[in-house]
Design a protein around this motif. Structure first.
Motif, PDB file in Angstrom:
ATOM      1  N   PRO A  94      57.739  48.512  48.453  1.00  0.00           N
ATOM      2  CA  PRO A  94      58.848  47.896  47.711  1.00  0.00           C
ATOM      3  C   PRO A  94      58.425  46.688  46.884  1.00  0.00           C
ATOM      4  O   PRO A  94      59.228  46.144  46.137  1.00  0.00           O
ATOM      5  CB  PRO A  94      59.813  47.474  48.831  1.00  0.00           C
ATOM      6  N   VAL A  95      57.163  46.284  47.007  1.00  0.00           N
ATOM      7  CA  VAL A  95      56.690  45.093  46.292  1.00  0.00           C
ATOM      8  C   VAL A  95      56.611  45.373  44.797  1.00  0.00           C
ATOM      9  O   VAL A  95      56.095  46.408  44.371  1.00  0.00           O
ATOM     10  CB  VAL A  95      55.310  44.670  46.836  1.00  0.00           C
ATOM     11  N   GLU A  96      57.115  44.441  43.998  1.00  0.00           N
ATOM     12  CA  GLU A  96      57.076  44.641  42.555  1.00  0.00           C
ATOM     13  C   GLU A  96      55.647  44.490  42.033  1.00  0.00           C
ATOM     14  O   GLU A  96      54.824  43.766  42.597  1.00  0.00           O
ATOM     15  CB  GLU A  96      58.002  43.660  41.840  1.00  0.00           C
ATOM     16  N   VAL A  97      55.372  45.218  40.956  1.00  0.00           N
ATOM     17  CA  VAL A  97      54.043  45.211  40.353  1.00  0.00           C
ATOM     18  C   VAL A  97      54.152  44.688  38.921  1.00  0.00           C
ATOM     19  O   VAL A  97      55.002  45.139  38.153  1.00  0.00           O
ATOM     20  CB  VAL A  97      53.424  46.616  40.342  1.00  0.00           C
ATOM     21  N   HIS A  98      53.286  43.746  38.595  1.00  0.00           N
ATOM     22  CA  HIS A  98      53.182  43.270  37.215  1.00  0.00           C
ATOM     23  C   HIS A  98      51.948  43.914  36.598  1.00  0.00           C
ATOM     24  O   HIS A  98      50.820  43.663  37.021  1.00  0.00           O
ATOM     25  CB  HIS A  98      53.092  41.742  37.176  1.00  0.00           C
ATOM     26  N   HIS A  99      52.197  44.772  35.609  1.00  0.00           N
ATOM     27  CA  HIS A  99      51.129  45.548  34.991  1.00  0.00           C
ATOM     28  C   HIS A  99      50.581  44.832  33.757  1.00  0.00           C
ATOM     29  O   HIS A  99      51.337  44.433  32.867  1.00  0.00           O
ATOM     30  CB  HIS A  99      51.634  46.928  34.574  1.00  0.00           C
ATOM     31  N   VAL A 100      49.258  44.692  33.706  1.00  0.00           N
ATOM     32  CA  VAL A 100      48.558  44.195  32.532  1.00  0.00           C
ATOM     33  C   VAL A 100      48.019  45.404  31.772  1.00  0.00           C
ATOM     34  O   VAL A 100      47.696  46.428  32.373  1.00  0.00           O
ATOM     35  CB  VAL A 100      47.410  43.262  32.977  1.00  0.00           C
ATOM     36  N   TRP A 101      47.936  45.293  30.455  1.00  0.00           N
ATOM     37  CA  TRP A 101      47.433  46.406  29.651  1.00  0.00           C
ATOM     38  C   TRP A 101      45.979  46.179  29.260  1.00  0.00           C
ATOM     39  O   TRP A 101      45.614  45.108  28.750  1.00  0.00           O
ATOM     40  CB  TRP A 101      48.258  46.577  28.376  1.00  0.00           C
ATOM     41  N   GLY A 102      45.145  47.214  29.498  1.00  0.00           N
ATOM     42  CA  GLY A 102      43.746  47.176  29.098  1.00  0.00           C
ATOM     43  C   GLY A 102      43.446  48.237  28.067  1.00  0.00           C
ATOM     44  O   GLY A 102      44.338  48.953  27.588  1.00  0.00           O
ATOM     45  N   ASN A 103      42.177  48.381  27.717  1.00  0.00           N
ATOM     46  CA  ASN A 103      41.795  49.348  26.690  1.00  0.00           C
ATOM     47  C   ASN A 103      42.120  50.789  27.094  1.00  0.00           C
ATOM     48  O   ASN A 103      42.498  51.610  26.250  1.00  0.00           O
ATOM     49  CB  ASN A 103      40.304  49.226  26.362  1.00  0.00           C
ATOM     50  N   HIS A 104      42.028  51.110  28.382  1.00  0.00           N
ATOM     51  CA  HIS A 104      42.294  52.493  28.789  1.00  0.00           C
ATOM     52  C   HIS A 104      43.772  52.847  28.704  1.00  0.00           C
ATOM     53  O   HIS A 104      44.108  54.029  28.542  1.00  0.00           O
ATOM     54  CB  HIS A 104      41.740  52.757  30.189  1.00  0.00           C
ATOM     55  N   GLU A 105      44.659  51.855  28.814  1.00  0.00           N
ATOM     56  CA  GLU A 105      46.076  52.132  28.552  1.00  0.00           C
ATOM     57  C   GLU A 105      46.240  52.623  27.114  1.00  0.00           C
ATOM     58  O   GLU A 105      46.990  53.568  26.829  1.00  0.00           O
ATOM     59  CB  GLU A 105      46.929  50.878  28.780  1.00  0.00           C
ATOM     60  N   PHE A 106      45.491  51.975  26.183  1.00  0.00           N
ATOM     61  CA  PHE A 106      45.622  52.333  24.766  1.00  0.00           C
ATOM     62  C   PHE A 106      44.834  53.588  24.409  1.00  0.00           C
ATOM     63  O   PHE A 106      45.107  54.209  23.385  1.00  0.00           O
ATOM     64  CB  PHE A 106      45.190  51.150  23.898  1.00  0.00           C
ATOM     65  N   TYR A 107      43.858  53.984  25.205  1.00  0.00           N
ATOM     66  CA  TYR A 107      43.217  55.284  24.989  1.00  0.00           C
ATOM     67  C   TYR A 107      44.210  56.416  25.271  1.00  0.00           C
ATOM     68  O   TYR A 107      44.112  57.495  24.679  1.00  0.00           O
ATOM     69  CB  TYR A 107      42.011  55.469  25.915  1.00  0.00           C
ATOM     70  N   ASN A 108      45.144  56.148  26.174  1.00  0.00           N
ATOM     71  CA  ASN A 108      46.096  57.178  26.600  1.00  0.00           C
ATOM     72  C   ASN A 108      47.423  57.140  25.860  1.00  0.00           C
ATOM     73  O   ASN A 108      48.044  58.188  25.670  1.00  0.00           O
ATOM     74  CB  ASN A 108      46.364  57.033  28.103  1.00  0.00           C
ATOM     75  N   PHE A 109      47.858  55.960  25.444  1.00  0.00           N
ATOM     76  CA  PHE A 109      49.202  55.821  24.867  1.00  0.00           C
ATOM     77  C   PHE A 109      49.175  54.873  23.675  1.00  0.00           C
ATOM     78  O   PHE A 109      48.370  53.932  23.622  1.00  0.00           O
ATOM     79  CB  PHE A 109      50.179  55.260  25.915  1.00  0.00           C
ATOM     80  N   SER A 110      50.091  55.073  22.755  1.00  0.00           N
ATOM     81  CA  SER A 110      50.274  54.129  21.657  1.00  0.00           C
ATOM     82  C   SER A 110      50.975  52.880  22.180  1.00  0.00           C
ATOM     83  O   SER A 110      51.573  52.883  23.265  1.00  0.00           O
ATOM     84  CB  SER A 110      51.116  54.760  20.553  1.00  0.00           C
ATOM     85  N   ARG A 111      50.907  51.818  21.412  1.00  0.00           N
ATOM     86  CA  ARG A 111      51.606  50.588  21.807  1.00  0.00           C
ATOM     87  C   ARG A 111      53.108  50.819  21.927  1.00  0.00           C
ATOM     88  O   ARG A 111      53.742  50.341  22.874  1.00  0.00           O
ATOM     89  CB  ARG A 111      51.316  49.477  20.789  1.00  0.00           C
ATOM     90  N   SER A 112      53.671  51.550  21.004  1.00  0.00           N
ATOM     91  CA  SER A 112      55.118  51.788  21.062  1.00  0.00           C
ATOM     92  C   SER A 112      55.482  52.587  22.308  1.00  0.00           C
ATOM     93  O   SER A 112      56.516  52.341  22.932  1.00  0.00           O
ATOM     94  CB  SER A 112      55.588  52.516  19.796  1.00  0.00           C
ATOM     95  N   ALA A 113      54.625  53.537  22.695  1.00  0.00           N
ATOM     96  CA  ALA A 113      54.888  54.313  23.912  1.00  0.00           C
ATOM     97  C   ALA A 113      54.770  53.435  25.151  1.00  0.00           C
ATOM     98  O   ALA A 113      55.566  53.558  26.087  1.00  0.00           O
ATOM     99  CB  ALA A 113      53.918  55.491  23.992  1.00  0.00           C
ATOM    100  N   LEU A 114      53.780  52.550  25.183  1.00  0.00           N
ATOM    101  CA  LEU A 114      53.617  51.656  26.338  1.00  0.00           C
ATOM    102  C   LEU A 114      54.810  50.714  26.486  1.00  0.00           C
ATOM    103  O   LEU A 114      55.242  50.423  27.601  1.00  0.00           O
ATOM    104  CB  LEU A 114      52.328  50.848  26.204  1.00  0.00           C
ATOM    105  N   LEU A 115      55.342  50.265  25.351  1.00  0.00           N
ATOM    106  CA  LEU A 115      56.495  49.363  25.416  1.00  0.00           C
ATOM    107  C   LEU A 115      57.716  50.049  26.009  1.00  0.00           C
ATOM    108  O   LEU A 115      58.586  49.389  26.578  1.00  0.00           O
ATOM    109  CB  LEU A 115      56.809  48.822  24.018  1.00  0.00           C
ATOM    110  N   ARG A 116      57.767  51.379  25.916  1.00  0.00           N
ATOM    111  CA  ARG A 116      58.888  52.130  26.485  1.00  0.00           C
ATOM    112  C   ARG A 116      58.588  52.644  27.891  1.00  0.00           C
ATOM    113  O   ARG A 116      59.463  53.230  28.536  1.00  0.00           O
ATOM    114  CB  ARG A 116      59.216  53.339  25.588  1.00  0.00           C
TER     115      ARG A 116
END
Length: 329
Positions: A94-116
């Motif tokens: 149940p602990v909340e997670v704060h996600h940071v974005w790295g280069n591999h997030e952007f290899y998989n998704f566009s910025r607009s997709a990550l924001l959603r």
């Protein structure tokens, strides 16, 4: 010092970096010098979840320092499936997670997709974070888990070739910047073999003036309130806390902002899978780079639990992550 470790902490939190999960066989890094354990990274995340849930004082939140799934997922058409798999593991607690974005997030998704997406912690955190920059395209925000303590999540790929449309002004500006220092056809290849200029590669990025101005404003407010501030991002920003090839493009500008304020106690990052640490004498700020899960063997671990007291943070590491006492300046 009268605040001894036997006293209960004000709060605790978990840290983990560079999970880079993919449902594929083990491989190697791009220089083929280090083995990567893509599939078993999920079990190491489970180990971390178990460690946090079994702790005497349960973490109030988790900092996931970026690269939660590997870029190989994109070519396999498995980006969404891999992300769902990892987020399912995180949601087992149940602990909340704060996600940071790295280069591999952007290899998989566009910025607009990550924001959603569910990786946008400003949308999905249990406590609504506040204080985001006016530019809603920048993934940066603040949150306060305890009175007198503020955490700032920064967007290290605000200026980047990754996640941007090639026709966009942001992409063109980032291309012009990197081309000043890197003339290679393959921009993932560093422009030099040694020295700080190695950082000008496509897998790194930088912080825009808008984000730096916003951070300056956040830290000015924290100075006035005499708060302790911890900054988190994917890219390291101190040259002595990482290999030069892993530094943010304009690390020096971010360091200048930090040096102009007295409230920052720690900067946490991932990206460099070997980890690193430095504490300059002039500011006393702790620059901590966490070791990556992806290059940790299946019988190992790579995560930590941080207990926060009034005068220090105590990192209890597991596996490759070392124990550290981070005294406040």
């Amino acid at each position: 010092m009268d605040d001894c470790p036997q006293q209960p902490p004000l709060f605790t939190f978990g840290v983990i970096a560079d999970i880079q999960y993919a449902d594929i066989d083990d491989g190697y890094n791009y220089t083929r010098t280090r083995k990567r354990y893509y599939r078993s990274a999920l079990q190491l995340l489970r180990n971390a979840q178990d460690g946090w849930s079994e702790a005497a004082v349960k973490p109030e939140f988790i900092l996931q320092l970026g690269d939660v799934i590997d870029g190989f997922n994109k070519g396999l058409g498995a980006s969404e499936r891999a992300l769902d798999t990892v987020l399912r593991e995180f949601s087992s607690s149940p602990v909340e997670v704060h996600h940071v974005w790295g280069n591999h997030e952007f290899y998989n998704f566009s910025r607009s997709a990550l924001l959603r997406s569910k990786l946008n912690s400003t949308l999905h955190a249990g406590r609504s974070p506040s204080g985001a920059p006016a530019n809603c395209d920048i993934y940066a925000y603040t949150f306060s888990p305890f009175p007198g303590f503020t955490f700032v999540v920064l967007d290290a790929y605000d200026v980047s070739l990754l996640g941007r449309e090639e026709c966009s002004e942001e992409y063109v500006n980032a291309m012009n910047w990197i081309k000043e220092y890197n003339g290679n056809d393959d921009l993932n290849c560093p422009p030099v073999l040694e020295g700080l200029q190695q950082r000008f590669t496509m897998f790194n990025g930088g912080f825009s003036k808008d984000q730096l101005d916003w951070l300056h404003s956040v830290l000015s407010s924290a100075d006035e309130k005499r708060e302790r501030v911890t900054i988190v991002s994917h890219l390291p920003v101190h040259p002595y806390s990482t290999a030069p090839i892993c530094l943010a493009w304009n690390y020096d500008e971010l360091l200048a902002v930090i040096r102009s304020h007295g409230c920052v106690v720690c900067y946490m990052a991932g990206h460099d899978h070997d980890g690193g640490y430095h504490r300059p004498k002039d500011t006393g700020v702790h620059y901590l780079t966490l070791e990556g899960v992806i290059e940790t063997p299946p019988d190992g671990d790579a995560f930590g639990t941080v207990s926060v007291y009034k005068d220090r943070m105590v990192l209890k590491g597991r596996g490759r992550v070392a124990d550290r006492v981070l005294m406040f300046p």
